[in-house]
Motif scaffolding. Structure first.
Motif, PDB file in Angstrom:
ATOM      1  N   SER A 206      44.199  64.765  39.855  1.00 49.53           N
ATOM      2  CA  SER A 206      43.484  63.507  40.075  1.00 49.53           C
ATOM      3  C   SER A 206      43.814  62.442  39.036  1.00 49.53           C
ATOM      4  O   SER A 206      43.281  61.346  39.081  1.00 49.53           O
ATOM      5  CB  SER A 206      41.968  63.775  40.049  1.00 49.53           C
ATOM      6  N   GLY A 207      44.675  62.767  38.093  1.00 50.27           N
ATOM      7  CA  GLY A 207      44.999  61.811  37.049  1.00 50.27           C
ATOM      8  C   GLY A 207      44.146  62.031  35.816  1.00 50.27           C
ATOM      9  O   GLY A 207      43.203  62.836  35.809  1.00 50.27           O
ATOM     10  N   ASP A 291      43.138  58.295  36.220  1.00 56.33           N
ATOM     11  CA  ASP A 291      42.047  58.396  37.181  1.00 56.33           C
ATOM     12  C   ASP A 291      41.219  57.119  37.067  1.00 56.33           C
ATOM     13  O   ASP A 291      40.504  56.904  36.081  1.00 56.33           O
ATOM     14  CB  ASP A 291      41.198  59.629  36.847  1.00 56.33           C
ATOM     15  N   ARG A 422      31.389  59.060  35.961  1.00 50.64           N
ATOM     16  CA  ARG A 422      32.372  58.637  36.978  1.00 50.64           C
ATOM     17  C   ARG A 422      31.962  57.251  37.466  1.00 50.64           C
ATOM     18  O   ARG A 422      30.778  56.947  37.589  1.00 50.64           O
ATOM     19  CB  ARG A 422      32.427  59.603  38.159  1.00 50.64           C
TER      20      ARG A 422
END
Length: 424
Positions: A206-207, A291, A422
């Motif tokens: 996902s980076g 990400d 996030r």
């Protein structure tokens, strides 16, 4: 006491030195006696209070196997002189020195080169790499002039010895942590340093997270002198370096760390600097596997202000913000607030503020505490003072705690909290 053998003594002996110069203290094996030219490197380390030269590596491996048993702290003498790279005029620079450095140990590294360990530590003068220009409010990388003197011959295995005729300094400083950050210039001309995660973390599908570190006022460029080094952002404190340590990299699962350098200072014009920082974020995310849901911003003092400002200008860009001893009121006092209350109240980025009660540079209550009261859902760590490893620092330096992952709320430390956030 060993007899002093200076470079001048060796050079004055001329060509006969290698053939049979009689120097006190040199062993009886005259046929093996020789003089030579040796390069050396200044090794530095960023302590919590800033970078210091901690050791010197002499490139002696090529001379043959050195017998470490014959080396002592008196084999070499070290004198250091540090001066401002900028003409001072009426300004005053702190941090300069002209001193003898104490050699605390002599050892061989894995290459067989001689390493001179030097006395250093928090609060000690005579080893720093940065000076502070009071009138300009800037840190600058000092011009360092080191003079090495050999007091006794270097013993080699097989009953041979070497007298060094000339010491030649290799350019720059060797600092493992600083050197891990590559140097860049954005499309708009703003300089920045970038740490890339180790290969051990390269398998993330996902980076990687990206941490944006925004420096304090002393680490920007000096406007009157066009001094713009892309160095002091990493050497003045461990703000950016802390996130590049193995411990932090494990917490974040391998993170990029970018440290832009202001062309002056962030509080001069935050709205103008915000898109220039955003441009660097875009450049890094486009060039690397980042990400985009895990981009974090943190900063101290001027950078504490700027980390808050970035979340007002780009409310959906960052997953979390960590403003340290930042400024939201007018600075200096009497003007309009740098970040008005309505802007603070509209911040939606998860925010954890850090400061110390004894900060005499930025009022912690009118700035950090006030911002915490207005930013919805924000967290705050308010220290009594700034003390680390038994040494008490100025109260403004609360960024030391974040660089050491010390702030915690309900058992959760600040790096772990950041890593769990996030973008929504």
């Amino acid at each position: 006491m060993a007899t002093r053998i200076s470079r001048r003594t060796v050079l004055a002996a001329g060509a006969g030195a290698a053939a049979g110069l009689s120097l006190p203290g040199v062993d009886a094996y005259a046929a093996d006696r020789r003089t030579t030219r040796v390069g050396y490197t200044l090794n530095a380390q960023v302590l919590d209070g800033g970078e210091q030269v901690t050791s010197i590596t002499l490139r002696t491996a090529r001379l043959g196997p050195v017998d470490p048993a014959g080396l002592t702290t008196g084999t070499f003498g070290v004198h250091a002189r540090a001066t401002s790279p900028i003409p001072l005029g009426d300004d005053v620079v702190s941090g300069t020195y002209d001193v003898d450095r104490t050699v605390t140990a002599v050892r061989l590294d894995h290459r067989g080169d001689i390493v001179l360990d030097l006395s250093h530590g928090e609060g000690r003068t005579g080893g720093g790499t940065l000076g502070y220009l009071a009138g300009r409010g800037r840190n600058v990388l000092l011009d360092l002039d080191y003079t090495l003197t050999q007091h006794a011959p270097i013993p080699l295995r097989g009953h041979r010895s070497v007298v060094i005729g000339e010491f030649v300094r290799e350019p720059g400083l060797s600092d493992r942590e600083v050197d891990a950050f590559s140097s860049h210039v954005s499309g708009s001309g703003m300089k920045y340093r970038l740490y890339s995660p180790a290969r051990a973390h390269s398998s993330r599908r996902s980076g990687h997270p990206l941490i944006v570190w925004l420096h304090g006022g002393g680490e920007g460029a000096s406007l009157p002198d066009h001094y713009y080094d892309n160095e002091t952002t990493l050497r003045a404190n461990r703000g950016a370096l802390g996130f590049a340590t193995p411990e932090a990299q494990r917490v974040f699962g391998g993170a990029y760390v970018v440290a832009p350098q202001s062309t002056s200072y962030w509080m001069e014009d935050g709205p103008r600097f915000a898109p220039l920082i955003h441009e660097i974020v875009r450049e890094v995310t486009r060039a690397h596997r980042v990400d985009r849901d895990r981009i974090y911003v943190a900063g101290c003092s001027n950078g504490g202000y700027m980390s808050l400002k970035m979340t007002t200008v780009y409310p959906t860009l960052f997953a979390a913000s960590v403003p340290i001893c930042g400024v939201v009121t007018s600075f200096p006092a009497g003007g309009a607030p740098l970040i008005p209350d309505p802007e603070l109240a509209r911040i939606t980025t998860p925010t954890w503020l850090v400061t110390s009660r004894d900060d005499t540079t930025v009022d912690p209550r009118a700035n950090t505490v006030h911002a915490h009261e207005l930013i919805p859902g924000s967290l705050m760590t308010l220290y009594d003072d700034v003390t680390w490893n038994g040494y008490r620092f100025p109260g403004h330096w609360s960024w030391i705690y974040v660089a050491r992952n010390d702030p915690r709320v309900d058992g959760t430390r600040i790096w772990q909290w950041m890593a769990a956030q996030r973008r929504h």
